[in-house]
Write an enzyme that holds these catalytic residues in place. Structure first.
Site, PDB file in Angstrom:
ATOM      1  N   GLY A  63       6.359  74.147  56.620  1.00  0.00           N
ATOM      2  CA  GLY A  63       5.865  73.418  55.461  1.00  0.00           C
ATOM      3  C   GLY A  63       4.487  73.937  55.117  1.00  0.00           C
ATOM      4  N   CYS A  90       7.297  76.682  62.856  1.00  0.00           N
ATOM      5  CA  CYS A  90       6.071  76.807  62.056  1.00  0.00           C
ATOM      6  C   CYS A  90       5.359  75.458  61.944  1.00  0.00           C
ATOM      7  CB  CYS A  90       6.392  77.421  60.694  1.00  0.00           C
ATOM      8  SG  CYS A  90       4.905  77.920  59.824  1.00  0.00           S
ATOM      9  N   TYR A  91       5.318  74.859  60.765  1.00  0.00           N
ATOM     10  CA  TYR A  91       4.647  73.560  60.653  1.00  0.00           C
ATOM     11  C   TYR A  91       5.288  72.547  61.602  1.00  0.00           C
ATOM     12  CZ  TYR A  91       2.679  69.282  58.875  1.00  0.00           C
ATOM     13  OH  TYR A  91       2.029  68.076  58.801  1.00  0.00           O
ATOM     14  N   HIS A 178       8.994  82.247  61.718  1.00  0.00           N
ATOM     15  CA  HIS A 178      10.168  81.804  60.962  1.00  0.00           C
ATOM     16  C   HIS A 178      11.412  82.581  61.390  1.00  0.00           C
ATOM     17  CE1 HIS A 178       8.254  79.166  58.008  1.00  0.00           C
ATOM     18  NE2 HIS A 178       7.234  80.004  58.049  1.00  0.00           N
ATOM     19  N   GLU A 180      14.345  81.999  60.704  1.00  0.00           N
ATOM     20  CA  GLU A 180      15.394  81.946  59.678  1.00  0.00           C
ATOM     21  C   GLU A 180      15.290  83.074  58.657  1.00  0.00           C
ATOM     22  OE1 GLU A 180      12.833  80.020  59.972  1.00  0.00           O
ATOM     23  OE2 GLU A 180      12.002  79.400  58.045  1.00  0.00           O
ATOM     24  N   ASP A 236      34.056  77.302  41.808  1.00  0.00           N
ATOM     25  CA  ASP A 236      33.911  75.980  42.417  1.00  0.00           C
ATOM     26  C   ASP A 236      35.061  75.050  42.048  1.00  0.00           C
ATOM     27  OD1 ASP A 236      31.590  77.176  43.130  1.00  0.00           O
ATOM     28  OD2 ASP A 236      30.312  76.034  41.784  1.00  0.00           O
ATOM     29  N   LYS A 384      27.596  78.044  48.668  1.00  0.00           N
ATOM     30  CA  LYS A 384      28.482  78.868  47.846  1.00  0.00           C
ATOM     31  C   LYS A 384      29.324  79.851  48.687  1.00  0.00           C
ATOM     32  CE  LYS A 384      29.401  80.121  43.489  1.00  0.00           C
ATOM     33  NZ  LYS A 384      29.490  79.222  42.333  1.00  0.00           N
TER      34      LYS A 384
END
Ligand code: XMP
Length: 529
Positions: A63, A90-91, A178, A180, A236, A384
Site C-alpha cells: 500500500g 511490503c506495507y 513484491h 507478485e 463472457d 478473464k
C-alpha cells in the site's frame, strides 16, 4: 433486480487484504495461478469480519502509506493469534511487524525498482528454493529494523536489514518486496512456498473444479425454474451461458439479438458454433432492419450509442416477452437472468457486497433496471483468463474463447459518419482481412484488440491499375493494454502491416488507403467514437 448471495464458490478463500495499492488484484491472480482460490477484501474489515469469512490463509498487500502516517491503515494484533496463516507483503509486512512489536523506521533510505535481496543463512521457509542473492521488486521508504519477538530473519537488502521474516510455528511470514510482480525473480516460488509449505493448502482451484462447483451452485439457485441469457457474441456471455446450460439444460433459453453491427462470421459463431458446442436452446431476433433504420443518417457518436442501446433493450424485451409467454403456457415461470459479470467488476464495484452491478457499458446500453428477474452470475468469482479456460473446458470453439474485446454497439461506432449496409459491408471485409492476417502472423496474444475504423465521410485520390480512384481510408488501431483503461499502440511488424494494407486495398473495392493509428490512450481512446 436482486443480487444473488455474495459467496461465490464453496471453497475457503485466501483473503488478500487490500491496503490501497494497485497490487491486490495481482496478488489474487498469482494465488489463483497457483490453483488456490483467493478473494480481495478491503482493509477496513475488522479482524472479526475477516475471520467470519473463514479464510484458508490471509495475505496483507502492499500500500502507499507509511505505517507512521496519520490515519495509516493498521492491522489488529489479534489477527495473528487466530491460527490463520498470514503473509505480509511490503506495507502489509511493515504493518505486521509494527503490530507485533517489531521496529519500523524511516531511515531515509528508499528502495524502488529492482533491488538485490541477500538471504540470511540458507534459502528456507518461504524463501526455500531461492538462491542466496536474487533480484526483487521493491517500493518502500520505511523499513523493518528489528523483527518482532519469535521471528526469524530470512533476508536483508542494502536498505532493509529485515527484508523477510518467518515465525514458522505460528505460520506468520512477511517479505518487504513484491513477489507478485514479474520483475521479482522467484516471486511465484515464494508465494507458493507460503501457500503450500507454510499454510499447507491444496492446489484445488482448477478449471475442472470451478466448473463442477458452479454447476452445482447454479442448480441449487435455479431449481426447476427457467432462465434466460442474452448472448452478445462476446466471451463472457458465451461462457456464462455454457455453464448454465451445463447445469440446467433445457430450462435455459439464450437470446441473441442480431443488430447487424457485428463483424464477419460473428453471427454464425453464435447461431451455429455456440449452439453446436453447447446444445443450448437459442432464440434469434434478427433485428438488422430495425437498427439500420433507427441509425439512418445519424453521425453523432453519442446519439448512435443511445439509439443502439435503446433499440437493443426493445428488441431484447420483445424476445424475452415471447419466451416468458411460451414458458407460462408450459406452466413454468422464467425467474432468472444470466449475466456474465466478472470478478474485477465485482471488486471495482465494492467487493460484491452492495447492490446488483450491471455494467451498461458492456451490455449495449444495459438491460432495463426494472426487469423482474433474479440474477445468475456464474463468473462472479473469475478473472478473464479463468473465464477463457472454463469456456475451453466446456468445449466452446477457440474463436469464441480467444475473442478480443469488441464493443456492444459494434461496427456502429467504427464507422465515422452515418451507418448503412454498404459501409458495413466494406468495413466487415477490411476487418476480416486484418484479423486473419494478425492471426496468421501468430500475434493474437500480443495485441489487446485491433479495431479497424472506416472513415466513411473522408475520400482521397488513389491510383489502381490504369485508373484514378476516389475511395475511403480505413484506420488500423492495434493496441496493447492490460485492462483497456490505458493502452499503447502496438508495434506490429512492417511486413504484417504491408500485407494487411495490400490485401485490403486489393480486395475491398471502395477502400484505397490504409493508415495506422499511433496514439496511446490517453490521449486517444481505443475506439474512434
Ligand atoms: P475506449 O474506446 O473507451 O474503450 O478506450 C475501452 C474499451 O471498451 C470498449 N468499448 C465498449 N464496450 N460498449 C462496450 O461494450 C461500448 O459502448 C464501448 N465503447 C468502448 C472498447 O472496445 C475497449 O475495449
Amino acid at each position: 433486480m436482486t443480487n444473488p448471495a455474495t459467496a461465490q464458490t464453496s471453497q475457503k478463500p485466501v483473503l488478500v487484504v487490500d491496503y490501497g495499492a494497485q497490487y491486490a488484484q495481482l496478488i489474487a491472480r498469482r494465488v489463483r495461478e497457483a490453483n488456490v482460490y483467493s478473494e480481495i477484501v478491503p482493509h477496513t474489515l475488522s479482524t472479526e469480519q475477516l475471520l467470519a469469512k473463514d479464510p484458508a490463509a490471509i495475505i496483507l498487500s502492499g500500500g502507499p502509506s507509511s505505517v507512521y502516517a496519520d490515519g495509516a491503515p493498521s492491522v489488529g494484533a489479534d489477527l495473528f493469534e487466530a491460527g490463520v496463516p498470514v503473509l505480509g507483503i511490503c506495507y502489509g509486512f511493515q504493518a505486521m511487524a509494527a503490530a507485533l512489536g517489531g521496529t519500523v523506521a524511516q531511515t531515509g533510505l528508499r528502495e524502488y525498482g529492482a533491488t538485490e535481496v541477500t538471504l540470511v543463512g540458507e534459502g528456507r521457509s518461504i524463501l526455500a528454493a531461492t538462491p542466496a542473492h536474487h533480484n526483487a521488486w521493491m517500493s518502500h521508504g520505511d523499513s523493518v529494523q528489528q523483527a518482532p519477538d519469535g521471528f526469524d530473519v530470512l533476508a536483508s537488502t542494502a536498505g532493509a536489514p529485515v527484508a523477510a521474516f518467518a515465525y514458522e510455528e505460528k505460520c506468520l511470514y512477511g517479505v518487504q518486496w513484491h513477489p507478485e510482480v514479474k520483475h521479482s525473480d522467484y516471486g511465484q516460488q515464494i508465494l507458493e512456498n507460503f501457500l503450500f509449505n507454510g499454510a499447507k493448502l491444496e492446489a484445488n482451484w482448477t478449471t475442472g473444479n470451478i466448473v463442477e462447483d458452479q454447476v452445482e451452485r447454479i442448480r441449487e439457485q435455479v431449481g426447476t425454474a427457467r432462465a434466460i441469457c442474452g448472448l452478445s457474441g462476446g466471451v463472457d456471455s458465451a461462457v456464462a451461458a455454457a455453464l448454465v446450460q451445463n447445469a440446467i439444460g433445457e430450462q435455459l433459453t439464450c437470446v441473441f439479438v442480431n443488430h447487424g453491427l457485428l463483424r464477419e462470421g460473428e453471427a454464425e459463431q453464435v447461431e451455429r458454433d455456440f449452439v453446436a458446442a453447447t446444445g443450448a436452446k437459442l432464440y434469434v431476433a434478427n433485428e438488422q432492419d430495425r437498427f439500420l433504420s433507427a441509425l439512418d443518417g445519424v453521425t453523432d457518436p453519442e446519439t448512435k450509442r443511445k439509439i443502439i442501446g435503446r433499440e437493443f433493450i426493445r428488441a431484447f424485451e420483445a424476445a424475452e416477452a415471447a419466451i416468458v409467454a411460451e414458458a407460462a403456457d408450459a406452466g413454468e415461470p422464467v425467474r432468472f437472468l444470466v449475466q456474465g459479470t466478472l470478478y474485477p467488476d465485482v471488486v471495482e464495484s465494492g467487493g460484491g457486497e452492495g447492490a446488483a452491478n450491471i455494467k451498461s457499458h458492456h451490455n449495449v446500453g444495459g438491460l432495463p433496471e426494472d426487469m423482474q428477474f433474479e440474477l445468475v452470475e456464474p463468473l462472479r468469482a473469475l478473472f478473464k483468463d479463468e473465464v477463457r479456460a472454463v469456456g475451453a473446458q466446456l468445449g466452446l470453439p477457440a474463436e469464441i474463447v480467444g475473442r478480443q474485446p469488441f464493443p456492444g454497439p459494434g461496427l456502429g461506432i467504427r464507422i465515422i459518419g452515418a451507418v448503412n449496409e454498404e459501409r458495413l459491408t466494406l468495413l466487415r471485409r477490411a476487418d476480416a482481412i486484418a484479423r486473419a492476417e494478425l492471426t496468421a502472423a501468430g500475434l493474437d496474444n500480443d495485441v489487446w484488440q485491433m479495431p479497424v475504423v472506416l472513415l466513411a465521410d473522408v475520400r482521397s485520390v488513389g491510383v489502381q491499375g490504369d485508373g484514378r480512384t476516389y475511395g475511403h481510408p480505413v484506420v488500423l488501431r492495434p493496441v496493447s493494454s492490460e485492462d483497456a483503461m490505458t493502452a499503447d499502440w502496438s508495434r506490429l511488424p512492417y511486413d504484417l502491416l504491408a500485407r494487411i494494407s495490400n490485401r485490403i486495398t486489393n480486395e475491398v473495392d471502395g477502400i484505397n488507403r490504409v493508415v495506422l493509428d499511433v496514439t496511446s490512450k490517453p490521449p486517444g481512446t481505443i475506439e474512434w467514437e
